[in-house]
Design a protein around this motif. Structure first.
Motif, PDB file in Angstrom:
ATOM      1  N   THR A  74      50.908  49.374  33.286  1.00  0.00           N
ATOM      2  CA  THR A  74      51.667  48.170  33.609  1.00  0.00           C
ATOM      3  C   THR A  74      52.129  48.206  35.059  1.00  0.00           C
ATOM      4  O   THR A  74      52.781  49.161  35.485  1.00  0.00           O
ATOM      5  CB  THR A  74      52.896  48.018  32.696  1.00  0.00           C
ATOM      6  N   THR A  75      51.796  47.170  35.804  1.00  0.00           N
ATOM      7  CA  THR A  75      52.232  47.005  37.183  1.00  0.00           C
ATOM      8  C   THR A  75      53.079  45.743  37.259  1.00  0.00           C
ATOM      9  O   THR A  75      52.765  44.741  36.606  1.00  0.00           O
ATOM     10  CB  THR A  75      51.020  46.876  38.125  1.00  0.00           C
ATOM     11  N   ILE A  76      54.153  45.789  38.054  1.00  0.00           N
ATOM     12  CA  ILE A  76      55.097  44.671  38.091  1.00  0.00           C
ATOM     13  C   ILE A  76      55.275  44.158  39.512  1.00  0.00           C
ATOM     14  O   ILE A  76      55.442  44.944  40.453  1.00  0.00           O
ATOM     15  CB  ILE A  76      56.464  45.096  37.520  1.00  0.00           C
ATOM     16  N   ILE A  77      55.222  42.829  39.659  1.00  0.00           N
ATOM     17  CA  ILE A  77      55.651  42.185  40.894  1.00  0.00           C
ATOM     18  C   ILE A  77      57.039  41.632  40.625  1.00  0.00           C
ATOM     19  O   ILE A  77      57.202  40.653  39.893  1.00  0.00           O
ATOM     20  CB  ILE A  77      54.688  41.061  41.330  1.00  0.00           C
ATOM     21  N   ASP A  78      58.059  42.282  41.180  1.00  0.00           N
ATOM     22  CA  ASP A  78      59.438  41.897  40.920  1.00  0.00           C
ATOM     23  C   ASP A  78      59.782  40.580  41.601  1.00  0.00           C
ATOM     24  O   ASP A  78      59.077  40.114  42.504  1.00  0.00           O
ATOM     25  CB  ASP A  78      60.386  43.003  41.401  1.00  0.00           C
ATOM     26  N   SER A  79      60.894  40.006  41.189  1.00  0.00           N
ATOM     27  CA  SER A  79      61.274  38.662  41.646  1.00  0.00           C
ATOM     28  C   SER A  79      61.447  38.567  43.158  1.00  0.00           C
ATOM     29  O   SER A  79      61.218  37.520  43.739  1.00  0.00           O
ATOM     30  CB  SER A  79      62.564  38.226  40.944  1.00  0.00           C
ATOM     31  N   GLY A  80      61.843  39.653  43.805  1.00  0.00           N
ATOM     32  CA  GLY A  80      62.044  39.615  45.242  1.00  0.00           C
ATOM     33  C   GLY A  80      60.798  39.913  46.050  1.00  0.00           C
ATOM     34  O   GLY A  80      60.860  40.047  47.278  1.00  0.00           O
ATOM     35  N   MET A  81      59.653  40.035  45.372  1.00  0.00           N
ATOM     36  CA  MET A  81      58.410  40.403  46.048  1.00  0.00           C
ATOM     37  C   MET A  81      57.322  39.393  45.724  1.00  0.00           C
ATOM     38  O   MET A  81      57.368  38.727  44.686  1.00  0.00           O
ATOM     39  CB  MET A  81      57.976  41.812  45.625  1.00  0.00           C
ATOM     40  N   LEU A  91      49.353  43.270  34.587  1.00  0.00           N
ATOM     41  CA  LEU A  91      50.216  42.966  35.719  1.00  0.00           C
ATOM     42  C   LEU A  91      51.224  41.915  35.268  1.00  0.00           C
ATOM     43  O   LEU A  91      50.849  40.887  34.691  1.00  0.00           O
ATOM     44  CB  LEU A  91      49.407  42.451  36.912  1.00  0.00           C
ATOM     45  N   VAL A  92      52.490  42.194  35.508  1.00  0.00           N
ATOM     46  CA  VAL A  92      53.570  41.291  35.129  1.00  0.00           C
ATOM     47  C   VAL A  92      54.208  40.719  36.390  1.00  0.00           C
ATOM     48  O   VAL A  92      54.553  41.466  37.309  1.00  0.00           O
ATOM     49  CB  VAL A  92      54.649  42.027  34.302  1.00  0.00           C
ATOM     50  N   VAL A  93      54.348  39.415  36.432  1.00  0.00           N
ATOM     51  CA  VAL A  93      55.092  38.756  37.505  1.00  0.00           C
ATOM     52  C   VAL A  93      56.409  38.293  36.900  1.00  0.00           C
ATOM     53  O   VAL A  93      56.434  37.377  36.068  1.00  0.00           O
ATOM     54  CB  VAL A  93      54.314  37.570  38.095  1.00  0.00           C
TER      55      VAL A  93
END
Length: 220
Positions: A26-33, A140-142
């Protein structure tokens, strides 16, 4: 532990027939990115050709289905195809260009790994020839661009009341053997009710924490 992933292998490390190490499942693109980089590595002694495909899914859990992107270019990547020499590493970058709203979005990243050999029967040139191949998937989670972090911990059950996923870690006294220490790790989607199986989280010597992006929140 991770939730069951639809059509996804539970190990994101080299398996039989798959020589490319793609790291965490699992890879995450956090809200600030707006982007994230994922390192891949060729652990084998043979050159590999790696092709990457993106599809949007309704949920990363079992039963999740492939669904259309909401806008053109919603999630981009670079490169989508690369050749890795033996024991080499490279980075693949993912760029989120979709809506900036309160919805969490999920994507399946499909990695196709093809072994390459050198055709030495040709006298005029040396040519790379594709041989065996294997395929693996990661998630991938956004997280929502407009995120709302909220939870409830009651009677040993942890509920994600917000609109963004988080990682849960529980550690401390084991349920079955109070003389031993246990640990549990989960990735909980919005709305998930987490009942801990191994750790006696009601014991005063047990602890629970959440990773929300780069921030760690102590629950107990």
């Amino acid at each position: 532990m991770l939730p069951k992933i639809a059509l996804i292998m539970l190990l994101a490390y080299p398996t039989s027939g798959f020589a490319i190490n793609v790291g965490h499942i699992t890879t995450i693109i956090d809200s600030g990115m707006q982007e994230v980089s994922k390192e891949i590595e060729n652990d084998s002694d043979q050159a590999r050709l790696v092709t990457i495909r993106i599809s949007r899914i309704s949920s990363p859990e079992e039963g999740g289905k492939e669904i259309p992107m909401e806008v053109d270019g919603e999630l981009l990547l670079s490169p989508s195809r690369l050749m890795l020499p033996a024991k080499a590493k490279n980075n693949v970058r993912f760029f989120y260009k979709g809506p900036s709203d309160s919805k969490e979005r999920y994507y399946r990243i499909t990695w196709r790994d093809t072994a390459l050999s050198i055709d030495e029967e040709r006298e005029d040139s040396r040519q790379a020839v594709a041989t065996t191949s294997a395929q693996i998937g990661t998630i991938l989670v956004v997280t929502p661009r407009q995120s709302n972090f909220d939870y409830v911990f009651d009677g040993g059950t942890l509920i994600n009341k917000g609109n963004a996923s988080y990682r849960v870690v529980a550690y401390g006294v084991c349920r079955e053997n109070p003389n031993k220490q246990c640990k549990e790790n989960y990735y909980d989607l919005p709305g998930k009710k987490r009942v801990f199986q191994r750790v006696n989280v009601m014991n005063k010597n047990s602890h629970i924490g959440l990773w929300l992006g780069q921030n760690f929140v102590v629950i107990k």
